[in-house]
Design a protein around this motif. Sequence first.
Motif, PDB file in Angstrom:
ATOM      1  N   LYS A   1       0.857  -1.197   0.000  1.00  0.00           N
ATOM      2  CA  LYS A   1       0.000   0.000   0.000  1.00  0.00           C
ATOM      3  C   LYS A   1       0.886   1.237   0.000  1.00  0.00           C
ATOM      4  CE  LYS A   1      -4.139  -1.687   2.274  1.00  0.00           C
ATOM      5  NZ  LYS A   1      -5.065  -1.513   3.407  1.00  0.00           N
ATOM      6  N   VAL A   2       0.459   2.234  -0.771  1.00  0.00           N
ATOM      7  CA  VAL A   2       1.198   3.494  -0.866  1.00  0.00           C
ATOM      8  C   VAL A   2       0.262   4.645  -0.525  1.00  0.00           C
ATOM      9  CG1 VAL A   2       2.498   5.015  -2.395  1.00  0.00           C
ATOM     10  CG2 VAL A   2       2.694   2.541  -2.659  1.00  0.00           C
TER      11      VAL A   2
ATOM     12  N   TYR B   1      -4.850   5.472   0.414  1.00  0.00           N
ATOM     13  CA  TYR B   1      -3.893   4.377   0.434  1.00  0.00           C
ATOM     14  C   TYR B   1      -4.228   3.435  -0.723  1.00  0.00           C
ATOM     15  CZ  TYR B   1      -2.738   6.372   4.882  1.00  0.00           C
ATOM     16  OH  TYR B   1      -2.353   7.258   5.858  1.00  0.00           O
ATOM     17  N   CYS B   2      -3.291   3.312  -1.646  1.00  0.00           N
ATOM     18  CA  CYS B   2      -3.559   2.606  -2.901  1.00  0.00           C
ATOM     19  C   CYS B   2      -2.699   1.360  -3.045  1.00  0.00           C
ATOM     20  CB  CYS B   2      -3.298   3.543  -4.080  1.00  0.00           C
ATOM     21  SG  CYS B   2      -4.349   5.003  -4.095  1.00  0.00           S
ATOM     22  N   TYR B   3      -3.270   0.337  -3.675  1.00  0.00           N
ATOM     23  CA  TYR B   3      -2.541  -0.895  -3.967  1.00  0.00           C
ATOM     24  C   TYR B   3      -3.130  -1.553  -5.204  1.00  0.00           C
ATOM     25  CZ  TYR B   3      -6.443  -2.968  -1.347  1.00  0.00           C
ATOM     26  OH  TYR B   3      -7.685  -3.329  -0.902  1.00  0.00           O
ATOM     27  N   THR B   4      -2.389  -2.519  -5.727  1.00  0.00           N
ATOM     28  CA  THR B   4      -2.753  -3.219  -6.960  1.00  0.00           C
ATOM     29  C   THR B   4      -2.851  -4.713  -6.690  1.00  0.00           C
ATOM     30  OG1 THR B   4      -1.530  -1.590  -8.262  1.00  0.00           O
ATOM     31  CG2 THR B   4      -2.010  -3.676  -9.340  1.00  0.00           C
TER      32      THR B   4
ATOM     33  N   TYR C   1       0.568   3.094  -6.962  1.00  0.00           N
ATOM     34  CA  TYR C   1      -0.116   1.894  -6.476  1.00  0.00           C
ATOM     35  C   TYR C   1       0.840   0.825  -5.959  1.00  0.00           C
ATOM     36  CZ  TYR C   1      -4.386   3.806  -8.367  1.00  0.00           C
ATOM     37  OH  TYR C   1      -5.466   4.608  -8.605  1.00  0.00           O
ATOM     38  N   GLY C   2       2.081   1.185  -5.727  1.00  0.00           N
ATOM     39  CA  GLY C   2       3.027   0.236  -5.164  1.00  0.00           C
ATOM     40  C   GLY C   2       3.657  -0.669  -6.213  1.00  0.00           C
ATOM     41  N   VAL C   3       4.487  -1.575  -5.728  1.00  0.00           N
ATOM     42  CA  VAL C   3       5.258  -2.475  -6.585  1.00  0.00           C
ATOM     43  C   VAL C   3       4.690  -3.882  -6.473  1.00  0.00           C
ATOM     44  CG1 VAL C   3       7.541  -3.470  -6.970  1.00  0.00           C
ATOM     45  CG2 VAL C   3       7.324  -1.069  -6.291  1.00  0.00           C
ATOM     46  N   LEU C   4       4.489  -4.503  -7.628  1.00  0.00           N
ATOM     47  CA  LEU C   4       4.062  -5.905  -7.673  1.00  0.00           C
ATOM     48  C   LEU C   4       5.309  -6.759  -7.861  1.00  0.00           C
ATOM     49  CD1 LEU C   4       0.945  -5.532  -9.949  1.00  0.00           C
ATOM     50  CD2 LEU C   4       0.933  -6.611  -7.705  1.00  0.00           C
TER      51      LEU C   4
END
Length: 149
Positions: free
Chosen positions: A12-13, A95-98, A62-65
Amino acid sequence: MSKEWIGKTSNKVKNTVDRLLVKRFAESIGDLHPIFVDETYGEKSKYGVNIAPPTFPRVFDYGVLEGVDLPMKGLIHGEETYQYERPLLVGEEVYCYTIIQDYYERKGKSGDMGFVVIKRVGEDAKGNIIFTEIQNVIITEAVRKGINV
């Protein structure tokens, strides 16, 4: 490209719905509705502040996968949809994520194509979902084989 990607989730970013970025974004898409850009209008609205245009989450991190290496060039944007629980408020932290939801392959006119279904999520500080974005990305045969496109 692999089905092993399915279910992978980024970290999460924290992002901020910045007033100046919202204004610039609204200008760039040609939608200067006062709810996006006029501070007085926003204060008098039912939200008490300005809100961001619906596609504004495109600017978020959205962060790193880890372990998912999508090429940076040659992908085809297939489809994108947003679903909102409420608008994004100027000044709030998101707070964003993928998550990789699916990966499948199909034959096309120019060879095999990979389809990656990506879900992006934005939550408030309490973990409540504000929006979800579903994006379909197409990876052509040329990109899959590393051919310069």
